[in-house]
Motif scaffolding. Structure first.
Motif, PDB file in Angstrom:
ATOM      1  N   LEU A 142       0.826  -1.212   0.000  1.00 56.29           N
ATOM      2  CA  LEU A 142       0.000   0.000   0.000  1.00 56.29           C
ATOM      3  C   LEU A 142       0.858   1.259   0.000  1.00 56.29           C
ATOM      4  CD1 LEU A 142      -2.720  -1.039   2.600  1.00 56.29           C
ATOM      5  CD2 LEU A 142      -2.924  -0.995   0.099  1.00 56.29           C
ATOM      6  N   PRO A 143       0.314   2.359  -0.498  1.00 54.56           N
ATOM      7  CA  PRO A 143       1.076   3.617  -0.483  1.00 54.56           C
ATOM      8  C   PRO A 143       1.426   4.041   0.943  1.00 54.56           C
ATOM      9  CG  PRO A 143      -0.912   3.823  -1.832  1.00 54.56           C
ATOM     10  CD  PRO A 143      -1.006   2.508  -1.119  1.00 54.56           C
ATOM     11  N   ARG A 144       2.618   4.560   1.131  1.00 53.21           N
ATOM     12  CA  ARG A 144       3.044   5.034   2.456  1.00 53.21           C
ATOM     13  C   ARG A 144       2.129   6.132   2.976  1.00 53.21           C
ATOM     14  NH1 ARG A 144       7.922   3.630   4.635  1.00 53.21           N
ATOM     15  NH2 ARG A 144       9.276   2.407   3.290  1.00 53.21           N
ATOM     16  N   ALA A 145       1.562   6.916   2.086  1.00 50.76           N
ATOM     17  CA  ALA A 145       0.681   8.018   2.485  1.00 50.76           C
ATOM     18  C   ALA A 145      -0.552   7.522   3.240  1.00 50.76           C
ATOM     19  CB  ALA A 145       0.254   8.822   1.260  1.00 50.76           C
ATOM     20  N   TRP A 146      -0.898   6.258   3.067  1.00 51.19           N
ATOM     21  CA  TRP A 146      -2.058   5.719   3.768  1.00 51.19           C
ATOM     22  C   TRP A 146      -1.753   5.503   5.249  1.00 51.19           C
ATOM     23  CZ3 TRP A 146      -5.221   1.653   0.577  1.00 51.19           C
ATOM     24  CH2 TRP A 146      -5.640   2.244  -0.625  1.00 51.19           C
ATOM     25  N   GLY A 147      -0.504   5.505   5.619  1.00 52.40           N
ATOM     26  CA  GLY A 147      -0.143   5.317   7.020  1.00 52.40           C
ATOM     27  C   GLY A 147      -0.237   3.860   7.440  1.00 52.40           C
ATOM     28  N   HIS A 148      -0.178   3.653   8.754  1.00 51.95           N
ATOM     29  CA  HIS A 148      -0.223   2.303   9.312  1.00 51.95           C
ATOM     30  C   HIS A 148      -1.669   1.822   9.408  1.00 51.95           C
ATOM     31  CE1 HIS A 148       0.293  -1.155  11.800  1.00 51.95           C
ATOM     32  NE2 HIS A 148      -0.374  -0.608  12.787  1.00 51.95           N
ATOM     33  N   ILE A 149      -1.986   0.771   8.702  1.00 48.62           N
ATOM     34  CA  ILE A 149      -3.317   0.176   8.746  1.00 48.62           C
ATOM     35  C   ILE A 149      -3.420  -0.604  10.056  1.00 48.62           C
ATOM     36  CG2 ILE A 149      -4.934  -1.422   7.640  1.00 48.62           C
ATOM     37  CD1 ILE A 149      -4.336   1.119   5.970  1.00 48.62           C
ATOM     38  N   THR A 150      -4.393  -0.232  10.889  1.00 42.38           N
ATOM     39  CA  THR A 150      -4.545  -0.899  12.189  1.00 42.38           C
ATOM     40  C   THR A 150      -5.738  -1.833  12.229  1.00 42.38           C
ATOM     41  OG1 THR A 150      -5.878   0.910  13.069  1.00 42.38           O
ATOM     42  CG2 THR A 150      -3.488   1.030  13.428  1.00 42.38           C
ATOM     43  N   SER A 151      -6.633  -1.718  11.236  1.00 34.90           N
ATOM     44  CA  SER A 151      -7.853  -2.529  11.253  1.00 34.90           C
ATOM     45  C   SER A 151      -8.225  -2.936   9.835  1.00 34.90           C
ATOM     46  CB  SER A 151      -8.991  -1.720  11.884  1.00 34.90           C
ATOM     47  OG  SER A 151     -10.188  -2.450  11.851  1.00 34.90           O
ATOM     48  N   VAL A 152      -8.566  -4.204   9.685  1.00 38.17           N
ATOM     49  CA  VAL A 152      -8.967  -4.750   8.390  1.00 38.17           C
ATOM     50  C   VAL A 152     -10.268  -5.513   8.590  1.00 38.17           C
ATOM     51  CG1 VAL A 152      -8.342  -6.354   6.542  1.00 38.17           C
ATOM     52  CG2 VAL A 152      -6.577  -4.942   7.616  1.00 38.17           C
ATOM     53  N   THR A 153     -11.256  -5.224   7.744  1.00 34.40           N
ATOM     54  CA  THR A 153     -12.537  -5.936   7.798  1.00 34.40           C
ATOM     55  C   THR A 153     -12.748  -6.648   6.465  1.00 34.40           C
ATOM     56  OG1 THR A 153     -13.453  -4.280   9.297  1.00 34.40           O
ATOM     57  CG2 THR A 153     -15.029  -5.717   8.176  1.00 34.40           C
ATOM     58  N   VAL A 154     -13.061  -7.946   6.550  1.00 32.69           N
ATOM     59  CA  VAL A 154     -13.300  -8.758   5.358  1.00 32.69           C
ATOM     60  C   VAL A 154     -14.641  -9.468   5.483  1.00 32.69           C
ATOM     61  CG1 VAL A 154     -10.846  -9.140   4.896  1.00 32.69           C
ATOM     62  CG2 VAL A 154     -12.105 -10.775   6.301  1.00 32.69           C
ATOM     63  N   ASN A 155     -15.091 -10.014   4.377  1.00 30.12           N
ATOM     64  CA  ASN A 155     -16.315 -10.802   4.346  1.00 30.12           C
ATOM     65  C   ASN A 155     -16.046 -12.136   5.042  1.00 30.12           C
ATOM     66  OD1 ASN A 155     -18.319 -12.681   3.610  1.00 30.12           O
ATOM     67  ND2 ASN A 155     -18.786 -11.547   1.760  1.00 30.12           N
ATOM     68  N   GLY A 156     -16.747 -12.374   6.132  1.00 25.96           N
ATOM     69  CA  GLY A 156     -16.545 -13.597   6.906  1.00 25.96           C
ATOM     70  C   GLY A 156     -16.934 -14.865   6.181  1.00 25.96           C
ATOM     71  N   ALA A 157     -17.806 -14.763   5.192  1.00 25.65           N
ATOM     72  CA  ALA A 157     -18.228 -15.952   4.464  1.00 25.65           C
ATOM     73  C   ALA A 157     -17.189 -16.391   3.431  1.00 25.65           C
ATOM     74  CB  ALA A 157     -19.563 -15.684   3.769  1.00 25.65           C
ATOM     75  N   LYS A 158     -16.331 -15.500   2.989  1.00 23.43           N
ATOM     76  CA  LYS A 158     -15.361 -15.811   1.939  1.00 23.43           C
ATOM     77  C   LYS A 158     -13.989 -16.207   2.474  1.00 23.43           C
ATOM     78  CE  LYS A 158     -17.665 -14.826  -1.818  1.00 23.43           C
ATOM     79  NZ  LYS A 158     -17.937 -15.829  -2.814  1.00 23.43           N
ATOM     80  N   TRP A 159     -13.500 -15.486   3.465  1.00 24.88           N
ATOM     81  CA  TRP A 159     -12.130 -15.654   3.927  1.00 24.88           C
ATOM     82  C   TRP A 159     -12.010 -16.756   4.964  1.00 24.88           C
ATOM     83  CZ3 TRP A 159      -8.146 -13.143   1.653  1.00 24.88           C
ATOM     84  CH2 TRP A 159      -8.482 -12.103   0.794  1.00 24.88           C
TER      85      TRP A 159
END
Length: 135
Positions: free
Chosen positions: A51-68
């Protein structure tokens, strides 16, 4: 004297990510990601590293629970803790949501890993170009 041949260093697969151009208007989708599997523990570190550095540190990720695949509530990525959340919301079944405190939120379309290259490229291009409408 003999020399032992070293096995070749495994190459890291290229991150398949297409981001929309940065603009002033809010977008419903910020780009597209084409993972190689639905194994979050294997795929997420590669995504976050690309990811671009400008986005900063990603602390939270949400995904579809049925797929992953099942994953713990958090994981260590590049010596940083990332919270993992699963949702079954029908409004965003094919997205991953990335949050960076003080920087923003980014929603990426997740292209199914088993999609053909031609179809995936077309979908990714459409997601990165879409302005003001859902893909």
């Amino acid at each position: 004297m003999t020399t032992a041949l070293q096995p070749p260093i495994p190459s890291h697969p290229v991150l398949r990510l297409r981001l929309a151009p940065h603009g002033v208007l809010p977008r419903p989708i910020d780009g597209a990601w084409w993972p190689r599997s639905y194994d979050l523990l294997a795929e997420l570190p590669r995504l976050l590293a690309g990811l671009p550095r400008a986005w900063g540190h990603i602390t939270s990720v949400t995904v579809n629970g049925a797929k992953w695949s099942a994953a713990p509530g958090r994981m260590l990525v590049s010596n940083q803790v990332v919270g993992l959340h699963r949702t079954v919301t029908a409004s965003a079944p094919h997205t991953v949501v990335l949050l960076a405190p003080g920087r923003g939120r980014w929603d990426l379309l997740v292209v199914p890993p088993d999609m053909t290259a031609a179809a995936a490229e077309a979908l990714m291009a459409a997601a990165a170009a879409a302005v003001g409408h859902q893909v």
